[in-house]
Structures are given as C-alpha cells and as structure tokens.
Design a protein around this motif. Structure first.
Motif, PDB file in Angstrom:
ATOM      1  N   THR A 114      -3.843   0.093 -82.352  1.00  0.00           N
ATOM      2  CA  THR A 114      -2.725   0.015 -81.408  1.00  0.00           C
ATOM      3  C   THR A 114      -2.962   0.946 -80.217  1.00  0.00           C
ATOM      4  O   THR A 114      -3.609   1.988 -80.350  1.00  0.00           O
ATOM      5  N   GLY A 135      -2.966   3.779 -77.641  1.00  0.00           N
ATOM      6  CA  GLY A 135      -2.561   5.172 -77.680  1.00  0.00           C
ATOM      7  C   GLY A 135      -2.735   5.852 -79.020  1.00  0.00           C
ATOM      8  O   GLY A 135      -2.412   7.035 -79.158  1.00  0.00           O
ATOM      9  N   TYR A 136      -3.244   5.136 -80.013  1.00  0.00           N
ATOM     10  CA  TYR A 136      -3.404   5.747 -81.332  1.00  0.00           C
ATOM     11  C   TYR A 136      -4.363   6.941 -81.263  1.00  0.00           C
ATOM     12  O   TYR A 136      -5.357   6.933 -80.531  1.00  0.00           O
ATOM     13  N   GLN A 161       2.541   7.360 -78.309  1.00  0.00           N
ATOM     14  CA  GLN A 161       2.549   5.922 -78.041  1.00  0.00           C
ATOM     15  C   GLN A 161       3.731   5.481 -77.179  1.00  0.00           C
ATOM     16  O   GLN A 161       3.751   4.349 -76.711  1.00  0.00           O
TER      17      GLN A 161
END
Length: 206
Positions: free
Chosen positions: A194, A196-197, A23
């Motif tokens: 969120t 890039g999870y 992330q």
C-alpha cells in the motif's frame, strides 16, 4: 499546536497509529519513549499518562487518548482509511476487537520474551506454550476470514487492516509459524504494497 503521539521502538501497538499517520500524511508530533530503560515510568511521563502505557496521544486541544486501536481509529477519521458506511465500520470494529482479544494478548508477550527480552524467556517458559497455542488459534480464524478476500472489511484497505497487521506481521518473532496461514501471508504482502507503507523499524526509529 498539533497532536502529540508518544511511541516506543519495536512495538506492534505503537506501529499502528504511526502507520496511520504516515499513510494519511497527518500533522502530528511524534515523541519516543524508551520503555526498556524505564522512561514510561518517570514522573514526567506519568504526568502525561498516569497508566504509563504506550502508545499515547495528546490531542491538539490537550485531551489524552490511550489504547492503540482507539488512537488509530481517531487518526483515521476523515481519511480513506476509515470505512464510510455503518456495516463496514462495524466490520472494522469487529476485527479490531478480535485483534485485541485473540491476537495481541498472545503474540505480544510471546514475542517480547522471545525476541525483545530473551534473557527472561526461561522465566516465562510455562506461559509461552499457552500463548503460542492460543495465538495460533486466533491466526487460524484470521486466515479463514481472509481466504478469498483482499482486505479485512468490504471497504478495502482500512484502519482495521493496520490494527490487525500490527502484531500479526511480527508473530514470527514470537515463535509463531506463519507459514501455516497462506491467506495471512498474501494479505500481509498486500498491506506492504500500500502507498506510504513503512516497516516497524523505520516508522518507530527515534
């Protein structure tokens, strides 16, 4: 030379710094160690980390750093995941310590002997109820904290959420009843949304 992060598959602790890396788009070499086959006890790995524990970080200047939350904290420095004022940084530390004292010590072994190594579950039959009871108490505290708030600290989504989420989201695999904790369920959905999870299987795939 970049940082080197040593991780093992399926581990909630290895998941934490791996998600921080993803992330924050940080530059880091990730190396996989198979704990179940004994790779963490080989002379080669013990020469890197004498404690033989994972995850483990070797910084670009050759210094070693253990403990999942410490590694996640270090890798979050200078990113949007790191709270910027004194009180929110203290809040993050508060809940990261809570995770390591009230959640991980109960969720991790219950999950390990139920889901990862079920052949040894019977040998730990006396301990599992104690882990479940203590873990449910910790989850109740977390659920109460999350009622009416989006994330762990006033900063918003941060390294503290990643640290607490690491084993909380795997608790069902240890026999914990997450349906009892609606605020945790809603918070976990927000973490999964969120940017890039990725889940534990994808993050820690060799």
């Amino acid at each position: 030379m970049s940082h080197r992060l040593y991780v093992t598959a399926g581990s909630g602790n290895s998941f934490k710094p791996a998600l921080v890396l993803r992330q924050t788009a940080s530059r880091c070499e990730v190396r996989h160690i198979d704990v179940l086959s004994g790779q963490s006890r080989t002379p080669e790995f013990l020469g890197i980390n004498p404690r033989g524990q994972l995850p483990y970080l070797v910084t670009e200047d050759g210094r070693g750093l253990g403990e999942s939350n410490a590694i996640a904290w270090f890798l979050s420095e200078g990113s949007v995941l790191m709270p910027t004022d004194a009180i929110t940084r203290a809040q993050a530390l508060q809940w990261m310590i809570f995770e390591q004292t009230s959640l991980e010590p109960n969720i991790s072994p219950a999950r390990f002997f139920t889901h990862i190594l079920p052949a040894q579950r019977e040998a730990h039959a006396m301990e599992i109820p104690r882990w479940l009871e203590a873990g449910h108490r910790g989850l109740q505290v977390l659920d109460g904290h999350l009622r009416g708030r989006a994330f762990i600290t006033d900063h918003g989504y941060s390294v503290a959420d990643i640290a607490v989420y690491g084993y909380t989201h795997l608790a069902g695999e240890g026999g914990f009843d997450l349906a009892r904790f609606p605020a945790i369920g809603q918070w976990m959905a927000r973490v999964r949304a969120t940017p890039g999870y990725a889940d534990v299987g994808e993050l820690l795939a060799a």
